[in-house]
Design a protein around this motif. Structure first.
Motif, PDB file in Angstrom:
ATOM      1  N   ILE A  72      10.301 147.369  30.757  1.00 25.74           N
ATOM      2  CA  ILE A  72      10.580 146.339  29.749  1.00 25.74           C
ATOM      3  C   ILE A  72      11.706 146.825  28.844  1.00 25.74           C
ATOM      4  N   ALA A 104       7.304 150.757  26.856  1.00 25.91           N
ATOM      5  CA  ALA A 104       8.154 149.712  27.433  1.00 25.91           C
ATOM      6  C   ALA A 104       8.923 150.226  28.642  1.00 25.91           C
ATOM      7  N   LEU A 138       0.456 142.383  26.724  1.00 27.03           N
ATOM      8  CA  LEU A 138       1.484 141.344  26.703  1.00 27.03           C
ATOM      9  C   LEU A 138       1.389 140.484  27.966  1.00 27.03           C
ATOM     10  N   LYS A 172       6.741 140.047  28.268  1.00 18.24           N
ATOM     11  CA  LYS A 172       7.428 141.226  28.805  1.00 18.24           C
ATOM     12  C   LYS A 172       8.842 140.881  29.236  1.00 18.24           C
ATOM     13  N   SER A 205      13.577 147.430  25.474  1.00 21.97           N
ATOM     14  CA  SER A 205      13.079 147.592  24.103  1.00 21.97           C
ATOM     15  C   SER A 205      14.229 147.848  23.129  1.00 21.97           C
ATOM     16  N   GLU A 254       3.208 138.191  30.993  1.00 20.55           N
ATOM     17  CA  GLU A 254       4.416 138.422  31.789  1.00 20.55           C
ATOM     18  C   GLU A 254       5.629 137.780  31.123  1.00 20.55           C
ATOM     19  N   ILE A 289       1.333 146.775  24.286  1.00 18.70           N
ATOM     20  CA  ILE A 289       2.238 146.447  25.393  1.00 18.70           C
ATOM     21  C   ILE A 289       1.454 146.053  26.644  1.00 18.70           C
TER      22      ILE A 289
END
Length: 402
Positions: A94, A89, A64, A69, A96, A66, A61
């Motif tokens: 983020i 997340a 990742l 995300k 999930s 932007e 994660i």
């Protein structure tokens, strides 16, 4: 697919430092008496979310973009990767979505929701969940986070291997569970990079030995699995990258039965004061079942997780006690007249057996009209004690039925 380098594992250690625990390694003296080896437990069951999976999930994660995300993340999991992804997340804001098998332990489902993920349940095994997750990913454009066949995930799991070598410099062998292969390949890469002489042993459940078959065939293949209490490693198809790394860095793969795993879970609780889920207990199961032939070694068993459903733990412990002869059920044919059952109970008292339950019935086929069957469940010391009790009941003049 990009290979995992030791530099990636070192970078992962820095990336997730402060977000995960550096878990303890403890020695279990009882294992030395039983196996002839000094045995240590790497306690990933005490990791955040109760499993090693948070290491790989967080590392992935945090790498990742932007844009990735912003699309949100989706993953498939039997439960432990789910919690790692959900926690990571949510901490980064983020969205999930986690797809889990319908058979996933309720405790893992509830924990995943508790960490902030939307949970979808489908099918009966991990591979059903994976297929559904791919469908949802195609529809929504979310970023898919594979639970094991991903370089960043593998590198995250590899940080366990670094810690083992740093904290247990004289280690000769590391035993680790294998499902899809993420933890085994990551740890093996780290261990072999730091100390090539260490023997790496992977353990699979007999009911889902996909990596062993993949190594035999030379590439991943889909196998038919059957239910296993090691649900965290119940994978029908090993990963492509992980299979390649297992071939390169894992010296041996062994399998353990459901009974072996049940006994190991009980042993860890009783002798090691460690709560392990089925997958996490497989390294100890391999040792206790005699699958490891070496003697006089310093062995580290990775207890990969402790996320067990409490109801399932009760069933597993009960099964293990029966296997060890510490709990037994006798069906005793008793004449249907006053004082006869007392005679049976007196035998049990004399043999110091603790009675848990008694049920009498005359509604059994094959018994005489003036008899009944007493079903008696007892606690005893061990299999030898159980057998002594059976002999004593017969010597007192009573018939035992299957």
């Amino acid at each position: 697919m990009e290979r995992v380098t030791f530099d990636m594992i070192k970078e992962a250690a820095e990336t997730i430092k402060g977000s995960v625990k550096r878990t303890q390694i403890i020695e279990c003296p009882t294992m030395e008496k039983l196996t002839g080896n000094k045995v240590f437990f790497k306690l990933e069951n005490l990791q955040k979310t109760g499993s090693f999976k948070v290491r790989g999930a967080l590392n992935k994660i945090m790498h990742l973009t932007e844009e990735e995300k912003a699309r949100g993340v989706i993953a498939s999991s039997a439960g432990n990767h789910a919690q790692g992804v959900a926690l990571g997340a949510t901490n980064l804001g983020i969205k999930s979505t986690i797809v889990m098998p319908g058979t996933a332990p309720l405790s893992k489902v509830m924990a995943t929701r508790g960490y902030g993920a939307e949970v979808v349940q489908v099918g009966t095994v991990y591979d059903d969940a994976y297929k559904k997750a791919c469908e949802i990913q195609a529809e929504t454009g979310a970023t898919f986070l594979h639970p094991f066949d991903d370089p960043y995930v593998i590198a995250g799991q590899g940080t366990i291997g670094m810690e083992i070598i740093e904290d247990l410099e004289n280690v000769d062998m590391v035993i680790v569970p294998i499902g899809g292969g993420g933890i085994a390949s990551g740890i093996a890469k780290a261990v072999k990079s730091l100390k090539p002489s260490v023997k790496m042993v992977g353990v699979e459940a007999e009911n889902a030995a996909s990596m062993l078959e993949a190594v035999k065939q030379g590439c991943p293949c889909t196998i038919k699995t059957t239910p296993t209490i090691a649900d965290g490693i119940a994978v029908a198809r090993a990963g492509e990258l992980t299979c390649e790394m297992i071939r390169d860095y894992v010296d041996e793969i062994v399998t353990v039965s459901e009974d072996d795993i049940a006994r190991a879970i009980l042993f860890l609780m009783e002798k090691g004061k460690v709560v392990a889920e089925g997958a996490g207990a497989t390294p100890v199961a391999a040792l206790l079942a005699g699958k490891i032939k070496e003697q006089g070694q310093n062995i580290c068993c990775v207890i990969s997780g402790g996320n067990s459903d409490i109801n399932m733990i009760e069933r597993i412990i009960n099964k293990a006690l029966i296997l060890e002869g510490r709990k037994a059920e006798f069906n005793v044919v008793v004449p249907d007249r006053a004082g006869e059952l007392f005679k049976v109970l007196q035998v049990l008292a004399d043999k110091k057996a603790n009675i848990l339950r008694i049920n009498q019935s005359m509604y059994k086929t094959g018994i005489k009209i003036n008899n009944q069957v007493a079903k008696i469940v007892i606690e005893c010391a061990n299999a030898e004690h159980r057998n002594e009790i059976a002999v004593a009941i017969r010597e007192a003049g009573f018939e035992l039925r299957p």
